[in-house]
Design an enzyme around this catalytic site. Structure first.
Site, mmCIF file in Angstrom:
data_model
loop_
_atom_site.group_PDB
_atom_site.id
_atom_site.type_symbol
_atom_site.label_atom_id
_atom_site.label_comp_id
_atom_site.label_asym_id
_atom_site.label_seq_id
_atom_site.Cartn_x
_atom_site.Cartn_y
_atom_site.Cartn_z
ATOM 1 N N HIS A 1 -10.496 -3.648 10.717
ATOM 2 C CA HIS A 1 -11.201 -3.462 9.440
ATOM 3 C C HIS A 1 -12.413 -2.541 9.574
ATOM 4 C CE1 HIS A 1 -8.697 -6.570 7.831
ATOM 5 N NE2 HIS A 1 -9.459 -6.859 6.793
ATOM 6 N N GLU B 1 0.818 -1.219 0.000
ATOM 7 C CA GLU B 1 0.000 0.000 0.000
ATOM 8 C C GLU B 1 0.848 1.263 0.000
ATOM 9 O OE1 GLU B 1 -0.550 -2.529 2.179
ATOM 10 O OE2 GLU B 1 -2.469 -3.334 1.480
#
Lengths: 325, 320
Positions: free
Chosen positions: B128, B58
């Site tokens: 998450h 990322e």
């Protein structure tokens, strides 16, 4: 067409001389208070910036480090405007908004020095990838120090460059120290080994020899332009001065006088100069050029405090002031 | 009449942007397969060179997006889960956002980051379920949280055209929303709020999926109180004029904000209101708790999220 001002040994010596003298002047300006915040001197490492940039075309790009003056000058930035930037003046490369650690000149492909170690490498990969996509032949040189070898994002950048065959030249300026931590105590394995693990051809060169650096960079740039993807160059070099001009205040002793002296004996300017009959003339020219640069920077105005938020958004958004209503 | 889903709206916005401008590209994990729904079919249509499946890196591909933006492209980065924004905060806050000013205006970073399924998706637990829009608004990155499919289309389209970095949060709680669309889809300007329901007693400023909750509560309380539902759509820069205008009519404020309470977005809205507006009653916030981490078990997860009961109570509280 390679950078015309670095096309021959005289030009390369001149650029190294300019960087050295610029840095010596910057050190004086830090001492006299004309430069606030200090700088990270590049003195001793000039052959790396000049050798690598000698392999680049004018349109090629680079990303630099917190120790970036050498890269910026080698790519052709105006010394007066760089000095003005270091002094926080409106005519500085970044209009006084970036200072030493963020000096950039997009018109010359200099995408900026960077205050975060290793952060320029993935930016370089992205710019190189964009060139590929847009069908333009530019390559990007990404400079970083041995300290950056331990930033995870640098290794991610190696991988992306490798799988994308991005036209990037990763240049590790191994000056032996990440601030005060010796590379031997910081880098597991070898610098080249890290790049090779990602399928990137790597070589180590004498970073005190501008012609050796240039020859290696030439090979890497040719490979990149031919679609061969990234290369890694480890340049063994040394900074003769402190990590940062603030270091003197702390009286740090992490290097012996003998070690510094042994590297100073291999001064890259001395060897380049020995082969050049016109060296004295070049030195005089550089002295004059820097005198003009100093005058330019000193005469440039300091930015108006009311303009402190100018340029915050490219789209021109003007946010609320921080003061009371 | 077409029933447009939120994911399809974003997919259409990306598709239209890719078709309109060769400088637009998409980078992210599993974007070829369209795992998150946003990029379904785009790689087949525009090729793997423009809709690029990235390795699980990322930080590097976000920064590569910055570099590509500096070199003339308009990259869209997809991050599958909001917590990944903490990984790339360096790349967005330190690099993308600061480059324009630090370079004295030389750098333009037209980078868009889209986060589908931001916030709780029930059962995805601590790493998450974040909804960190307040952090980006705090830094000064243009921050968007569309509540409806047409706004998702419109704001994403504008984000891609914008010359600055933009982060767009697509809340998990809004992804299931479908909308009857009759007018053509069109860009929505950044920085413009939207009034979803007119009212005269209290303004509920609701963010993202909480707009739908606010509308349901407003309907439910319709006999008792006239609730105006104001959706900022762009959290930064906030449409302060729309907020002031609404409060000049209602005089009362409740903020529904699915982020942490302390130093959160709702706190800023209340501060602005205290400084710039006159209220008839102290304002209220309905948020996650201070420093919340969403637990896994369904009941625990929901216990920490702003709920309709709390909103109802807050509306009644400001009426007293």
């Amino acid at each position: 067409m390679s950078l015309p001002h670095l096309a021959d040994p005289a030009g390369r010596y001149r650029a190294m001389r300019l960087i050295r003298s610029f840095e010596e002047l910057a050190l004086q300006w830090v001492r006299s208070g004309l430069i606030v915040g200090g700088t990270h001197p590049y003195i001793g490492q000039e052959a790396v910036a000049v050798g690598v940039c000698a392999a680049l075309d004018p349109a090629d790009r680079l990303t630099s480090t917190h120790r970036g003056h050498g890269h910026v000058l080698a790519k052709g930035a105006d010394p007066g405007r760089l000095l003005a930037e270091l002094a926080g003046r409106v005519d500085g490369l970044n209009a006084g908004r970036g200072g030493s650690m963020h000096a950039a000149d997009f018109s010359l492909g200099i995408l900026g020095a960077n205050g975060i170690v290793g952060a320029g490498a993935p930016i370089a990969v992205g710019a190189a990838w964009a060139s590929q996509r847009l069908g333009d032949p530019r390559v990007v040189a990404s400079f970083f120090g041995d300290g950056a070898l331990n930033q995870g994002v640098l290794l991610e950048a190696f991988n992306l460059a490798s799988i994308w065959r991005a036209p990037v030249l990763f240049v590790c300026e191994n000056n032996g120290y990440a601030t005060t931590l010796p590379a031997g105590a910081a880098v597991g394995g070898s610098a080249c080994g890290r790049a090779e693990a990602f399928g990137i051809p790597a070589e180590t060169v004498d970073g005190m020899d501008v012609e050796a650096v240039r020859a290696a960079a030439d090979r890497a740039v040719a490979r990149a332009r031919a679609g061969g993807g990234p290369s890694f160059l480890e340049c063994l070099t040394y900074r003769f001065e402190a990590h940062h001009t603030m270091e003197r205040r702390f009286r740090l002793s992490y290097r012996t006088a003998e070690e510094v002296a042994s590297w100073r004996a291999r001064d890259p300017l001395a060897s380049a100069r020995a082969a050049l009959p016109e060296a004295d003339t070049i030195d005089t020219e550089v002295t004059q050029l820097l005198a003009q640069a100093a005058t330019f920077a000193q005469e440039s105005a300091v930015p108006d405090p009311s303009s402190a938020e100018d340029f915050l958004y490219a789209s021109g958004l003007k946010p609320r002031s921080g003061a009371a209503l | 009449m077409t029933l447009l889903s939120y994911a399809k709206a974003m997919n259409t916005a990306l598709s239209d942007a890719l078709a309109a401008d060769p400088a637009v590209c998409v980078l992210g994990e599993d974007v070829g397969a369209g795992l998150a729904g946003l990029t379904l079919g785009l790689q087949q249509r525009f090729g793997a060179q423009r809709v690029v499946d990235t390795p699980l890196s990322e930080q590097a591909f976000t920064s590569a997006g910055v570099g590509a933006a500096l070199a003339g492209m308009r990259p869209v980065i997809e991050l599958q889960i909001p917590s990944l924004l903490f990984l790339v905060f360096e790349q967005l806050a330190n690099q993308a956002h600061k480059l324009s000013l630090m370079t004295g205006g030389q750098a333009r970073v037209p980078l868009t980051v889209v986060v589908p399924g931001s916030g709780s998706r029930s059962g995805w637990a601590g790493q998450h379920s974040d909804h960190p829009y307040s952090l980006f608004a705090h830094v000064g990155i243009k921050t968007l949280v569309p509540a409806t499919p047409t706004d998702a289309y419109g704001l994403l389209s504008s984000a891609i055209r914008d010359d600055d970095p933009v982060v767009l949060f697509a809340p998990a709680g809004a992804l299931g929303v479908r909308e009857d669309v009759t007018a053509p889809l069109a860009p929505v300007p950044l920085g413009e709020a939207r009034i979803h329901r007119r009212g005269s007693d209290v303004t509920v400023l609701a963010v993202g999926h909480l707009v739908h909750q606010a509308l349901a509560v407003a309907e439910e309380l319709a006999d008792e109180v006239s609730v105006e539902v104001l959706d900022p759509r762009t959290l930064y820069p906030l449409d302060r004029a729309a907020l002031a205008e609404s409060l000049s009519r209602t005089g009362r404020l409740v903020v529904a904000d699915d982020s942490n309470r302390f130093a959160g977005f709702a706190a800023e809205v209340l501060a602005i209101t205290a400084e710039e507006c006159r209220l008839l009653a102290p304002p209220r916030r309905v948020t996650r708790p201070d420093g919340a981490v969403l637990p896994f078990a369904l009941g625990l997860d929901q216990a920490l999220q702003p709920g309709a009961d709390q909103l109802r109570d807050a509306v009644r509280a400001v009426l007293k």
